[in-house]
Design an enzyme around this catalytic site. Structure first.
Site, PDB file in Angstrom:
ATOM      1  CE  LYS A 113      16.346 -13.675  51.728  1.00 33.63           C
ATOM      2  NZ  LYS A 113      15.539 -14.084  50.609  1.00 33.63           N
TER       3      LYS A 113
HETATM    4  N1  GLU Z   1      13.118 -16.867  51.733  1.00 29.80           N
HETATM    5  C1  GLU Z   1      12.039 -16.792  50.710  1.00 29.80           C
HETATM    6  C2  GLU Z   1      12.614 -16.003  49.462  1.00 29.80           C
HETATM    7  O1  GLU Z   1      13.776 -15.924  49.226  1.00 29.80           O
HETATM    8  C3  GLU Z   1      10.766 -16.427  50.846  1.00 29.80           C
HETATM    9  C4  GLU Z   1      10.580 -14.958  51.491  1.00 29.80           C
HETATM   10  C5  GLU Z   1       9.122 -14.845  52.084  1.00 29.80           C
HETATM   11  O2  GLU Z   1       8.276 -15.704  52.075  1.00 29.80           O
HETATM   12  O3  GLU Z   1       9.058 -13.823  52.667  1.00 29.80           O
HETATM   13  O4  GLU Z   1      11.958 -15.904  48.515  1.00 29.80           O
END
Ligand code: GLU
Length: 423
Positions: A113
């Site tokens: 993240k």
């Molecule tokens: N931000 C989204 C999540 O928390 C998508 C993450 C992604 O597609 O890599 O799952």
């Protein structure tokens, strides 16, 4: 004398909460101390501080993070959020949750993240672009199609992904579409990606109702958060027959006990810029929305919305966690005691990363699929994960969250064991 339940130390630190959720699964799985030590920490964490030229001529230094929790099953994967309250512990938690989310969906990614401490509402479009491009350059030591693939998250969009893709491509000297997902279609984005997280929420809500013997047509719903996830979830759930009685955004919510026409509401919001004063609804605050007399609650905003402070007052039978980490572990205990079913975030919002996986595969192959095929594949993956989660929860007589963690943590632990420890 009765003593009111006090939140335990650090009860709202998402990282400590993520570790606590992992520990609960590690205990049941009887993970070795070595494996446990590996999996309960993040693999890499990068803090960057970088200057951005402001439109007025000045400079401002921003702080940002990219954290990779685990890369055992494949490249690190996870979104980037722009938020004034983000911090390293929040990003570490979100990275760990991505690892379990990808493992539960059984897609070949680890977890990551990113975040930048900023309030995009106070930045001009040009400042936002400069901030995004500089941040992309700063984290380019980590990100890449084979190593770590960002995507949208809170306050980030397809346009922001396009700037990241362009920055990495300009530095490489050729186009690198697979470095991010959630891109616009024109540069290698996937059909179905913008609506994928909300679609997944709807698929999983239908599965949960089926398991509990609830009929969508007789199920009232409140949705907290009306961004990319909450608005699509509300729309698709409305179309699937659910009665959406309340929705909210950062400014507050609206309530109508015999249901809101979501198509009209979307049109109203496009026209007025907000939800407030939508005809024949009454205003409701974001915290009061969580305690409304509805059957199913969809928190689709930020972490720590359901805590020891309000868990005793929820009236819903089911919580479908569209946000990441909306329920604290202390609140989980209260909900479980009260017989409220929680469909955990790592399944309920896994639709986004699942279609991100499809986007990445399409980019690598330069071969693109149609939306029908994508939605069908998404549904198959989520339904399978739902069954696996329930089987483990039922076999161990534990919550769905723990059932989901048992599947996910075991997959990552097994992959770690089979790879062995280097050197
Ligand atoms: N931000 C989204 C999540 O928390 C998508 C993450 C992604 O597609 O890599 O799952």
């Amino acid at each position: 004398m009765t003593i009111a339940a006090a939140p335990s130390l650090g009860a709202e630190n998402p990282w400590l909460n993520a570790q606590r959720q992992f520990d609960n699964a590690a205990d049941i799985l009887n993970l070795s101390p070595g494996l446990r030590a590996v999996l309960r920490e993040v693999r890499r964490e990068l803090i960057v501080r970088f200057p951005v030229k402001l439109d007025g001529g000045g400079l401002r230094v921003f702080e940002g993070y990219r954290v990779q929790h685990n890369v055992t099953r494949g490249p690190a994967k996870g979104g980037i959020r722009f938020h004034p309250d983000t911090n390293l512990d929040e990003v570490k938690a979100l990275a760990m949750w991505m690892t379990w989310k990808c493992a539960l969906a059984n897609i070949p990614f680890g977890g990551a993240k990113g975040g930048v401490v900023c309030d995009p509402a106070t930045l001009s479009h040009r400042e936002l672009e400069r901030l995004t491009r500089r941040f992309a350059s700063e984290i380019s030591v980590l990100i890449g199609p084979e190593s770590d693939i960002p995507a949208p998250d809170v306050n980030t969009s397809g346009e922001i992904m396009a700037w990241i893709m362009d920055t990495i491509s300009m530095e490489a000297g050729y186009s690198v579409p697979a470095v991010v997902t959630g891109k616009p279609l024109d540069i290698g984005g996937s059909e179905g990606r913008p609506s994928a997280t909300g679609r997944g929420v709807c698929i999983v809500a239908l599965e949960a109702c089926n398991r509990l013997g609830m009929e969508p047509h007789r199920t009232s719903v409140a949705v907290q958060g009306f961004g990319n996830v909450g608005s699509v979830a509300a729309l698709l759930m409305h179309d699937a027959g659910f009665k959406i009685c309340a929705v909210s955004d950062v400014h507050g919510g609206i309530y109508r006990d015999d249901g809101i026409e979501i198509h009209d509401l979307l049109e109203f919001r496009a026209r007025t810029g907000g939800l407030a004063a939508f005809p024949r609804t009454e205003p409701v605050s974001n915290s009061a929305l969580l305690e409304l007399p509805v059957d199913l609650l969809v928190p689709a905003a930020l972490e720590n919305q359901i805590t020891v402070r309000n868990a005793g007052r929820l009236q819903a039978r089911v919580v479908v966690e569209a946000a990441n980490g909306p329920t604290t572990p202390d609140a989980d205990v209260i909900l479980e005691r009260r017989g409220i079913t929680v469909v955990p975030d790592i399944l309920a919002n896994a639709g986004g990363v699942t279609v991100s996986y499809f986007e990445w595969v399409q980019d690598l192959q330069s071969l693109f699929w149609e939306e029908g095929e994508i939605n069908h594949k998404l549904e198959r993956i989520l339904k399978k994960a739902f069954v696996q989660m329930c089987d483990h929860a039922d076999a161990q007589r534990v919550s769905l969250r723990l059932g989901a963690y048992l599947v996910a943590v075991k997959r990552v632990a097994d992959a770690t064991a089979v790879r062995g420890i280097y050197p």
